[in-house]
Design a protein around this motif. Structure first.
Motif, mmCIF file in Angstrom:
data_model
loop_
_atom_site.group_PDB
_atom_site.id
_atom_site.type_symbol
_atom_site.label_atom_id
_atom_site.label_comp_id
_atom_site.label_asym_id
_atom_site.label_seq_id
_atom_site.Cartn_x
_atom_site.Cartn_y
_atom_site.Cartn_z
ATOM 1 N N VAL A 40 -6.920 12.824 -6.696
ATOM 2 C CA VAL A 40 -5.911 12.049 -6.467
ATOM 3 C C VAL A 40 -6.705 11.156 -5.497
ATOM 4 C CG1 VAL A 40 -3.981 10.692 -5.918
ATOM 5 C CG2 VAL A 40 -4.226 12.314 -7.509
ATOM 6 N N PHE A 41 -7.397 11.968 -4.165
ATOM 7 C CA PHE A 41 -8.223 11.717 -2.697
ATOM 8 C C PHE A 41 -9.675 10.944 -3.321
ATOM 9 C CE2 PHE A 41 -5.726 15.534 -2.171
ATOM 10 C CZ PHE A 41 -4.615 14.872 -0.683
ATOM 11 N N VAL A 42 -9.981 11.314 -4.031
ATOM 12 C CA VAL A 42 -11.000 10.749 -5.108
ATOM 13 C C VAL A 42 -10.841 8.716 -5.154
ATOM 14 C CG1 VAL A 42 -13.627 10.586 -6.040
ATOM 15 C CG2 VAL A 42 -12.408 12.371 -5.005
ATOM 16 N N VAL A 43 -10.126 9.342 -6.023
ATOM 17 C CA VAL A 43 -9.454 8.316 -6.821
ATOM 18 C C VAL A 43 -8.584 6.957 -5.821
ATOM 19 C CG1 VAL A 43 -8.361 6.588 -8.388
ATOM 20 C CG2 VAL A 43 -9.684 8.981 -9.104
ATOM 21 N N LEU A 88 0.701 -0.891 -0.202
ATOM 22 C CA LEU A 88 0.230 0.318 -0.417
ATOM 23 C C LEU A 88 0.745 1.589 0.195
ATOM 24 C CD1 LEU A 88 -3.256 -0.644 2.802
ATOM 25 C CD2 LEU A 88 -2.894 -0.606 0.138
ATOM 26 N N PHE A 89 1.481 1.713 0.376
ATOM 27 C CA PHE A 89 3.068 2.300 0.982
ATOM 28 C C PHE A 89 3.115 2.693 -0.956
ATOM 29 C CE2 PHE A 89 7.417 3.747 1.166
ATOM 30 C CZ PHE A 89 6.689 5.559 1.572
ATOM 31 N N LEU A 90 3.742 1.165 -2.330
ATOM 32 C CA LEU A 90 3.697 1.463 -2.925
ATOM 33 C C LEU A 90 3.009 1.979 -3.806
ATOM 34 C CD1 LEU A 90 5.921 -1.220 -3.728
ATOM 35 C CD2 LEU A 90 6.965 0.282 -3.427
ATOM 36 N N VAL A 91 1.503 1.704 -3.663
ATOM 37 C CA VAL A 91 0.122 2.502 -3.778
ATOM 38 C C VAL A 91 0.431 3.792 -4.232
ATOM 39 C CG1 VAL A 91 -2.132 2.446 -4.018
ATOM 40 C CG2 VAL A 91 -0.910 0.222 -4.063
ATOM 41 N N ASP A 92 1.001 4.633 -2.323
ATOM 42 C CA ASP A 92 0.747 6.111 -2.421
ATOM 43 C C ASP A 92 1.795 6.279 -2.561
ATOM 44 O OD1 ASP A 92 -1.247 5.857 -0.572
ATOM 45 O OD2 ASP A 92 0.135 5.349 1.192
ATOM 46 N N ILE A 93 2.615 5.801 -3.096
ATOM 47 C CA ILE A 93 3.797 6.455 -4.466
ATOM 48 C C ILE A 93 3.433 6.611 -5.776
ATOM 49 C CG2 ILE A 93 5.589 5.805 -5.278
ATOM 50 C CD1 ILE A 93 6.787 4.822 -2.705
ATOM 51 N N ALA A 94 2.758 6.048 -6.122
ATOM 52 C CA ALA A 94 2.044 5.368 -7.613
ATOM 53 C C ALA A 94 1.354 6.460 -7.895
ATOM 54 C CB ALA A 94 1.581 4.637 -8.195
ATOM 55 N N LEU A 95 0.120 7.500 -6.460
ATOM 56 C CA LEU A 95 -0.492 8.329 -6.868
ATOM 57 C C LEU A 95 0.145 9.382 -6.553
ATOM 58 C CD1 LEU A 95 -3.570 6.267 -4.482
ATOM 59 C CD2 LEU A 95 -3.495 7.276 -6.432
ATOM 60 N N GLY A 96 1.012 9.502 -5.761
ATOM 61 C CA GLY A 96 1.394 10.634 -5.439
ATOM 62 C C GLY A 96 2.607 11.205 -7.645
ATOM 63 N N LEU A 97 2.892 10.228 -7.943
ATOM 64 C CA LEU A 97 3.622 10.009 -9.162
ATOM 65 C C LEU A 97 2.906 10.184 -9.885
ATOM 66 C CD1 LEU A 97 6.042 7.643 -9.259
ATOM 67 C CD2 LEU A 97 6.620 10.168 -8.912
ATOM 68 N N LEU A 98 1.534 9.764 -10.495
ATOM 69 C CA LEU A 98 0.237 10.414 -10.638
ATOM 70 C C LEU A 98 0.048 11.670 -10.756
ATOM 71 C CD1 LEU A 98 -2.085 9.032 -13.015
ATOM 72 C CD2 LEU A 98 -3.373 8.231 -10.986
ATOM 73 N N ALA A 99 -0.107 11.844 -9.527
ATOM 74 C CA ALA A 99 -0.901 13.353 -8.962
ATOM 75 C C ALA A 99 -0.438 14.489 -10.031
ATOM 76 C CB ALA A 99 -0.998 13.358 -8.051
ATOM 77 N N PRO A 141 -10.473 4.557 -2.664
ATOM 78 C CA PRO A 141 -11.607 2.723 -3.244
ATOM 79 C C PRO A 141 -10.120 2.194 -3.713
ATOM 80 C CG PRO A 141 -11.985 5.094 -4.393
ATOM 81 C CD PRO A 141 -11.539 5.431 -3.589
ATOM 82 N N LEU A 142 -9.435 3.299 -4.728
ATOM 83 C CA LEU A 142 -8.099 1.824 -5.109
ATOM 84 C C LEU A 142 -7.113 1.329 -3.900
ATOM 85 C CD1 LEU A 142 -6.817 0.922 -7.509
ATOM 86 C CD2 LEU A 142 -5.002 3.215 -7.226
ATOM 87 N N LYS A 143 -6.823 1.676 -2.917
ATOM 88 C CA LYS A 143 -6.484 1.595 -2.111
ATOM 89 C C LYS A 143 -6.447 0.354 -0.784
ATOM 90 C CE LYS A 143 -3.495 4.171 0.436
ATOM 91 N NZ LYS A 143 -3.011 5.017 1.456
ATOM 92 N N VAL A 144 -8.548 0.689 -0.554
ATOM 93 C CA VAL A 144 -9.338 -0.578 -0.144
ATOM 94 C C VAL A 144 -9.426 -1.576 -0.739
ATOM 95 C CG1 VAL A 144 -11.824 -0.742 0.403
ATOM 96 C CG2 VAL A 144 -10.366 1.623 1.190
ATOM 97 N N ILE A 145 -9.669 -1.414 -1.835
ATOM 98 C CA ILE A 145 -9.811 -2.750 -3.483
ATOM 99 C C ILE A 145 -8.552 -3.621 -2.869
ATOM 100 C CG2 ILE A 145 -10.101 -3.802 -5.380
ATOM 101 C CD1 ILE A 145 -11.383 -1.261 -6.081
ATOM 102 N N VAL A 146 -7.089 -2.602 -4.113
ATOM 103 C CA VAL A 146 -5.839 -3.091 -3.209
ATOM 104 C C VAL A 146 -5.558 -4.029 -2.150
ATOM 105 C CG1 VAL A 146 -3.268 -2.102 -3.003
ATOM 106 C CG2 VAL A 146 -4.456 -2.282 -5.133
#
Length: 259
Positions: free
Chosen positions: A212-215, A193-204, A218-223
């Motif tokens: 990013v807060f809306v996406v 999940l920490f890697l997911v946070d990094i990916a979302l930061g790069l995406l932002a 739910p993405l972190k919950v599913i993952v």
């Protein structure tokens, strides 16, 4: 003559019962609130009778002022051993709390029926699996066996060593290992999940128009839920190692308490 012998053995049996009863108050599985108090008391008396047959006090224990100190000592020994046994499930709850922080479930808690306190959702989920695993490997039998052996390592008529530096250092080390084991159980999910946070930061940074807060939530919950299901076999493997360490810790603690 036989009645006199039974009266002389009564104080020793009461000391055995005090240690066993206080152990059942805090030990996992036996201390569960859904277990009727009559069953707990009957089980404590029955196992105490079995353990009493293996005990040979050096002398007849009298009902004097020293007897009340021995009662406090037995209660303390039972609570300490029970806490070490329950620590294996506390570790699972702490690991679930770590995962909840990463998944965003930290704001939602559920009621733990055993302790009557609020615990995390994932912690409660893993706690149930850990309890079932503990029953499947006869962990409750191991705890009872350890308690019966404790009367040989820490006799009922012996004193209690509290100022031992080794004992204090050992208890401190147990708490450190507790959090280390919890982090080890939660590391696969928390790290992913920490890697997911990094990916979302790069995406932002690359797509500023995306919220990013809306996406992300739910993405972190599913993952997170997917990772919990995938890593469940590994969780049982690591938990079995934690259970073995708990058994060894109980033996070492009883040896230190017995001096």
């Amino acid at each position: 003559m036989m009645a006199m012998d039974l009266i002389n053995q009564l104080p020793a049996f009461l000391l055995v019962l005090v240690r066993m009863a206080t152990f059942f108050v805090i030990a996992p599985i036996f201390s569960h609130r859904t277990l009727p108090p009559q069953v707990k008391i009957g089980l404590a008396v029955f196992i105490s009778m079995i353990a009493f047959t293996t005990i040979t006090p050096d002398k007849v224990i009298a009902l004097d002022a020293l007897f009340f100190f021995l009662i406090l000592k037995e209660a303390l020994v039972g609570i300490v051993i029970g806490f070490v046994a329950a620590m294996v499930l506390y570790i699972v709850q702490i690991a679930g709390t770590f995962i909840d922080f990463q998944m965003g479930f930290a704001i939602a808690n559920v009621l733990d029926p055993q302790s009557g306190t609020q615990v995390s959702i994932i912690g409660s989920f893993k706690y149930m699996f850990a309890t079932l695993f503990l029953l499947s490997v006869n962990g409750h039998h191991m705890m009872i066996d350890g308690m019966i052996m404790s009367y040989q390592i820490v006799p009922i008529d012996s004193g209690l060593i509290l100022g031992n530096e080794k004992l204090i250092a050992f208890i401190t080390g147990v708490f450190v290992k507790m959090f280390a084991s919890a982090f080890q159980l939660a590391l696969p999910v928390v790290g992913s999940l920490f890697l997911v946070d990094i990916a979302l930061g790069l995406l932002a940074r690359t797509v500023p128009q995306m919220n990013v807060f809306v996406v992300g939530m739910p993405l972190k919950v599913i993952v997170g839920l997917a990772l919990i299901i995938i890593t469940l076999p590994g969780f049982f493997y690591v938990f079995s190692g934690v259970l073995r360490n708990m058994i060894n810790t109980m033996g070492q603690l009883m040896t230190l308490i017995g001096g």
